[in-house]
Design a protein around this motif. Structure first.
Motif, mmCIF file in Angstrom:
data_model
loop_
_atom_site.group_PDB
_atom_site.id
_atom_site.type_symbol
_atom_site.label_atom_id
_atom_site.label_comp_id
_atom_site.label_asym_id
_atom_site.label_seq_id
_atom_site.Cartn_x
_atom_site.Cartn_y
_atom_site.Cartn_z
ATOM 1 N N MET A 59 0.862 -1.174 0.000
ATOM 2 C CA MET A 59 0.000 0.000 0.000
ATOM 3 C C MET A 59 0.902 1.228 0.000
ATOM 4 O O MET A 59 1.854 1.301 0.770
ATOM 5 C CB MET A 59 -0.916 -0.119 1.227
ATOM 6 C CG MET A 59 -1.251 1.062 1.950
ATOM 7 S SD MET A 59 -2.310 0.894 3.450
ATOM 8 C CE MET A 59 -2.913 -0.728 3.576
ATOM 9 N N THR A 60 0.633 2.164 -0.905
ATOM 10 C CA THR A 60 1.389 3.408 -0.948
ATOM 11 C C THR A 60 0.549 4.487 -0.280
ATOM 12 O O THR A 60 -0.505 4.872 -0.787
ATOM 13 C CB THR A 60 1.731 3.810 -2.397
ATOM 14 O OG1 THR A 60 2.468 2.743 -2.999
ATOM 15 C CG2 THR A 60 2.570 5.069 -2.431
ATOM 16 N N ILE A 61 1.032 4.949 0.853
ATOM 17 C CA ILE A 61 0.305 5.936 1.658
ATOM 18 C C ILE A 61 0.743 7.331 1.226
ATOM 19 O O ILE A 61 1.928 7.647 1.218
ATOM 20 C CB ILE A 61 0.594 5.722 3.153
ATOM 21 C CG1 ILE A 61 0.165 4.318 3.569
ATOM 22 C CG2 ILE A 61 -0.089 6.783 3.996
ATOM 23 C CD1 ILE A 61 0.675 3.887 4.926
ATOM 24 N N LEU A 62 -0.245 8.143 0.860
ATOM 25 C CA LEU A 62 0.031 9.521 0.466
ATOM 26 C C LEU A 62 -0.064 10.463 1.653
ATOM 27 O O LEU A 62 0.613 11.486 1.693
ATOM 28 C CB LEU A 62 -0.958 9.970 -0.618
ATOM 29 C CG LEU A 62 -0.962 9.137 -1.888
ATOM 30 C CD1 LEU A 62 -2.043 9.631 -2.833
ATOM 31 C CD2 LEU A 62 0.398 9.190 -2.560
ATOM 32 N N ASN A 63 -0.914 10.101 2.623
ATOM 33 C CA ASN A 63 -1.097 10.923 3.807
ATOM 34 C C ASN A 63 -1.730 10.054 4.897
ATOM 35 O O ASN A 63 -2.367 9.056 4.591
ATOM 36 C CB ASN A 63 -1.997 12.119 3.497
ATOM 37 C CG ASN A 63 -1.844 13.234 4.503
ATOM 38 O OD1 ASN A 63 -1.191 13.069 5.536
ATOM 39 N ND2 ASN A 63 -2.438 14.377 4.218
ATOM 40 N N ALA A 64 -1.536 10.458 6.127
ATOM 41 C CA ALA A 64 -2.164 9.768 7.259
ATOM 42 C C ALA A 64 -2.782 10.829 8.154
ATOM 43 O O ALA A 64 -2.086 11.725 8.614
ATOM 44 C CB ALA A 64 -1.137 8.951 8.027
ATOM 45 N N ASP A 65 -4.101 10.736 8.347
ATOM 46 C CA ASP A 65 -4.730 11.625 9.322
ATOM 47 C C ASP A 65 -4.870 10.851 10.632
ATOM 48 O O ASP A 65 -4.239 9.809 10.796
ATOM 49 C CB ASP A 65 -6.046 12.210 8.792
ATOM 50 C CG ASP A 65 -7.124 11.175 8.511
ATOM 51 O OD1 ASP A 65 -7.063 10.072 9.087
ATOM 52 O OD2 ASP A 65 -8.043 11.488 7.732
ATOM 53 N N SER A 66 -5.689 11.309 11.536
ATOM 54 C CA SER A 66 -5.761 10.647 12.842
ATOM 55 C C SER A 66 -6.497 9.305 12.818
ATOM 56 O O SER A 66 -6.414 8.548 13.775
ATOM 57 C CB SER A 66 -6.419 11.576 13.861
ATOM 58 O OG SER A 66 -7.729 11.913 13.427
ATOM 59 N N ASP A 67 -7.189 8.995 11.715
ATOM 60 C CA ASP A 67 -7.955 7.750 11.633
ATOM 61 C C ASP A 67 -7.677 6.889 10.411
ATOM 62 O O ASP A 67 -7.891 5.685 10.442
ATOM 63 C CB ASP A 67 -9.467 8.044 11.628
ATOM 64 C CG ASP A 67 -9.926 8.720 12.898
ATOM 65 O OD1 ASP A 67 -9.552 8.230 13.980
ATOM 66 O OD2 ASP A 67 -10.631 9.737 12.810
ATOM 67 N N TYR A 68 -7.258 7.523 9.323
ATOM 68 C CA TYR A 68 -7.150 6.815 8.039
ATOM 69 C C TYR A 68 -5.818 7.040 7.341
ATOM 70 O O TYR A 68 -5.229 8.114 7.442
ATOM 71 C CB TYR A 68 -8.245 7.301 7.061
ATOM 72 C CG TYR A 68 -9.630 6.954 7.489
ATOM 73 C CD1 TYR A 68 -10.164 5.701 7.217
ATOM 74 C CD2 TYR A 68 -10.422 7.871 8.159
ATOM 75 C CE1 TYR A 68 -11.456 5.376 7.605
ATOM 76 C CE2 TYR A 68 -11.712 7.557 8.563
ATOM 77 C CZ TYR A 68 -12.217 6.311 8.273
ATOM 78 O OH TYR A 68 -13.482 5.982 8.665
ATOM 79 N N PHE A 69 -5.397 6.006 6.623
ATOM 80 C CA PHE A 69 -4.333 6.156 5.635
ATOM 81 C C PHE A 69 -5.017 6.526 4.321
ATOM 82 O O PHE A 69 -6.002 5.888 3.931
ATOM 83 C CB PHE A 69 -3.566 4.842 5.423
ATOM 84 C CG PHE A 69 -2.693 4.442 6.576
ATOM 85 C CD1 PHE A 69 -1.855 5.355 7.194
ATOM 86 C CD2 PHE A 69 -2.687 3.138 7.026
ATOM 87 C CE1 PHE A 69 -1.037 4.985 8.256
ATOM 88 C CE2 PHE A 69 -1.870 2.754 8.076
ATOM 89 C CZ PHE A 69 -1.052 3.677 8.691
ATOM 90 N N TRP A 70 -4.517 7.536 3.648
ATOM 91 C CA TRP A 70 -5.003 7.922 2.324
ATOM 92 C C TRP A 70 -3.999 7.355 1.327
ATOM 93 O O TRP A 70 -2.811 7.671 1.399
ATOM 94 C CB TRP A 70 -5.111 9.436 2.218
ATOM 95 C CG TRP A 70 -6.204 9.957 3.091
ATOM 96 C CD1 TRP A 70 -6.139 10.186 4.436
ATOM 97 C CD2 TRP A 70 -7.540 10.253 2.698
ATOM 98 N NE1 TRP A 70 -7.359 10.622 4.894
ATOM 99 C CE2 TRP A 70 -8.233 10.673 3.853
ATOM 100 C CE3 TRP A 70 -8.206 10.216 1.471
ATOM 101 C CZ2 TRP A 70 -9.565 11.052 3.812
ATOM 102 C CZ3 TRP A 70 -9.538 10.599 1.450
ATOM 103 C CH2 TRP A 70 -10.201 11.004 2.596
#
Length: 81
Positions: A59-70
């Motif tokens: 999985m290539t994560i572009l961003n991580a907020d407090s609940d989800y990987f985008w």
């Protein structure tokens, strides 16, 4: 802007990152090999690759907020309207 299909939930406990269900093989409660530094970079919007230990799905994560990987790729099935 990415759609919700490009997200996957995670949980952070202390410095460990858990995924409730692997999006690739459906294994439950997966402890990821993500380091503190990698998580910090993902939170800053730096592209980060996560290889799932259960099935080696990538999985290539572009961003991580407090609940989800985008992520770069859609991980959820698109819901019909």
């Amino acid at each position: 802007m990415l759609s919700f299909e490009h997200t996957w939930p995670y949980e952070k406990m202390m410095d460990d990152i858990y995924i409730q269900e692997c999006p690739f093989c459906k294994e439950e409660n997966v402890l990821t090999p993500m380091t503190k530094r990698e998580f910090s970079e993902a939170s800053e919007g730096i592209k980060t690759r996560l290889i799932m230990p259960c099935c080696h799905g990538k999985m290539t994560i572009l961003n991580a907020d407090s609940d989800y990987f985008w992520t770069e790729e859609p991980l959820r099935k698109q819901q019909k309207r």
